[in-house]
Design an enzyme around this catalytic site. Structure first.
Site, short mmCIF file in Angstrom:
data_model
loop_
_atom_site.label_atom_id
_atom_site.label_comp_id
_atom_site.label_asym_id
_atom_site.label_seq_id
_atom_site.Cartn_x
_atom_site.Cartn_y
_atom_site.Cartn_z
N ASP A 187 -47.95 42.62 -27.42
CA ASP A 187 -49.18 41.85 -27.55
C ASP A 187 -49.27 40.75 -26.49
O ASP A 187 -48.24 40.26 -26.02
CB ASP A 187 -49.23 41.23 -28.96
N ASN A 214 -58.06 49.76 -31.99
CA ASN A 214 -58.37 49.50 -30.57
C ASN A 214 -59.55 50.31 -30.04
O ASN A 214 -60.14 49.97 -29.01
CB ASN A 214 -57.14 49.74 -29.68
C1 FPP Z 1 -52.13 44.10 -26.63
O1 FPP Z 1 -52.61 43.09 -25.80
C2 FPP Z 1 -51.87 45.30 -25.91
C3 FPP Z 1 -52.56 46.48 -26.08
C4 FPP Z 1 -53.65 46.64 -27.02
C5 FPP Z 1 -52.26 47.67 -25.30
C6 FPP Z 1 -50.84 47.84 -24.85
C7 FPP Z 1 -50.89 48.56 -23.57
C8 FPP Z 1 -50.04 48.39 -22.54
C9 FPP Z 1 -48.85 47.51 -22.59
C10 FPP Z 1 -50.27 49.04 -21.22
C11 FPP Z 1 -50.30 50.52 -21.21
C12 FPP Z 1 -49.24 51.15 -22.01
C13 FPP Z 1 -48.35 52.05 -21.55
C14 FPP Z 1 -47.42 52.70 -22.48
C15 FPP Z 1 -48.26 52.39 -20.12
P1 FPP Z 1 -54.04 42.49 -26.13
O2 FPP Z 1 -55.00 43.14 -25.21
O3 FPP Z 1 -54.33 42.61 -27.58
O4 FPP Z 1 -53.78 40.99 -25.75
P2 FPP Z 1 -54.48 39.71 -26.37
O5 FPP Z 1 -54.11 39.66 -27.81
O6 FPP Z 1 -53.89 38.61 -25.58
O7 FPP Z 1 -55.96 39.88 -26.14
#
Ligand code: FPP
Length: 245
Positions: A25, A73
């Site tokens: 996250d 998501n």
């Molecule tokens: C949460 O950060 C992250 C995600 C919803 C997606 C995770 C994806 C990756 C790490 C990149 C691609 C994955 C792979 C396996 C290559 P957020 O967007 O919710 O962050 P925030 O809470 O700060 O808005």
């Protein structure tokens, strides 16, 4: 990795978690702090994925599950969903050779059928070519939601009861585990969430019954191998009692 390397790192090779699950996250906030588009955070986050997969393989952690995309998501802006899918596809293609070389089996848990067809095709190829690898399993949770997973399991068990394949009193905690996406994996010993949020967010609800939980304040793109090792040390100092004394 040889055990003297573990000792140099302050780790006991005999009590490492068999399964680490991570809620990655903070990509969006990482980007916002830098006045960048959220997608830049996901891009940097995918580099962290590489670092942590490599660390697990080197340390001898047999199972790693990463929450890469939740059922919720799908509600994000179309452009962000599209960018995440394209990043995933890129990752699955670019890492294929290395997964093979390092003996890592690639697996996906979640509603694979909801993913774009081109992403599904790359997933299937990578799963197929790495299927006989035994050094480690990398599980990506994609379009994953634990309540959906449990509901699907319950439906499938109900069908079997209805058709007389099993009797209701033969439904056990083990048979429920056997109907989940994770049926061939041990339950996570350690659950890490980055970015300082104290939530489970519909991740592996059944499987984390006895997992040790660690909340890191670091945004996922800034999460390092060194911090991961510190968390493993913290885990090794905990007294796991599984409800006993
Ligand atoms: C949460 O950060 C992250 C995600 C919803 C997606 C995770 C994806 C990756 C790490 C990149 C691609 C994955 C792979 C396996 C290559 P957020 O967007 O919710 O962050 P925030 O809470 O700060 O808005």
């Amino acid at each position: 990795m040889k055990s003297n390397n573990h000792q140099d790192l302050g780790l006991n090779p005999d009590t490492l978690p068999a399964h680490v699950a991570i809620i990655m996250d903070g990509n969006g906030r990482w980007a916002k702090q830098r006045m960048m588009n959220r997608v830049k955070g996901h891009e940097k986050g995918s580099e962290t994925v590489r670092t942590i997969v490599t660390a697990c393989r080197e340390l001898g952690i047999s199972n790693l599950t990463l929450y890469a995309f939740s059922t919720e998501n799908w509600e994000r802006p179309k452009a962000e969903v599209k960018a995440l899918m394209s990043l995933l596809k890129k990752f699955i293609i670019s890492e294929r050779a290395e997964l093979l070389e390092k003996g890592i089996r690639f697996n996906v848990i979640g509603q694979k059928h909801r993913l774009p067809e081109d992403v599904q095709a790359e997933i299937n190829t990578t799963m197929r070519v790495t299927a006989s690898n035994t050094a480690m399993t990398l599980n990506l949770a994609l379009s994953y939601g634990a309540r959906e997973e449990i509901t699907t399991a319950v439906k499938s068990i109900a069908q079997k009861v209805k058709s007389g394949m099993i009797s209701p009193d033969k439904v056990t905690t083990q048979s429920i585990s056997d109907h989940l996406y994770t049926s061939n994996l041990p339950d996570p010993d350690l659950l890490i969430r980055t970015s300082g949020e104290y939530r489970i967010s519909n991740f592996l609800l059944w499987q984390i019954a006895y997992a040790e939980i660690y909340i890191s304040q670091t945004f996922w793109p800034d999460f390092t191998r060194q911090e991961f090792i510190e968390i493993l040390k913290n885990y090794q100092q905990r007294d796991r009692r599984f409800g006993k004394v």
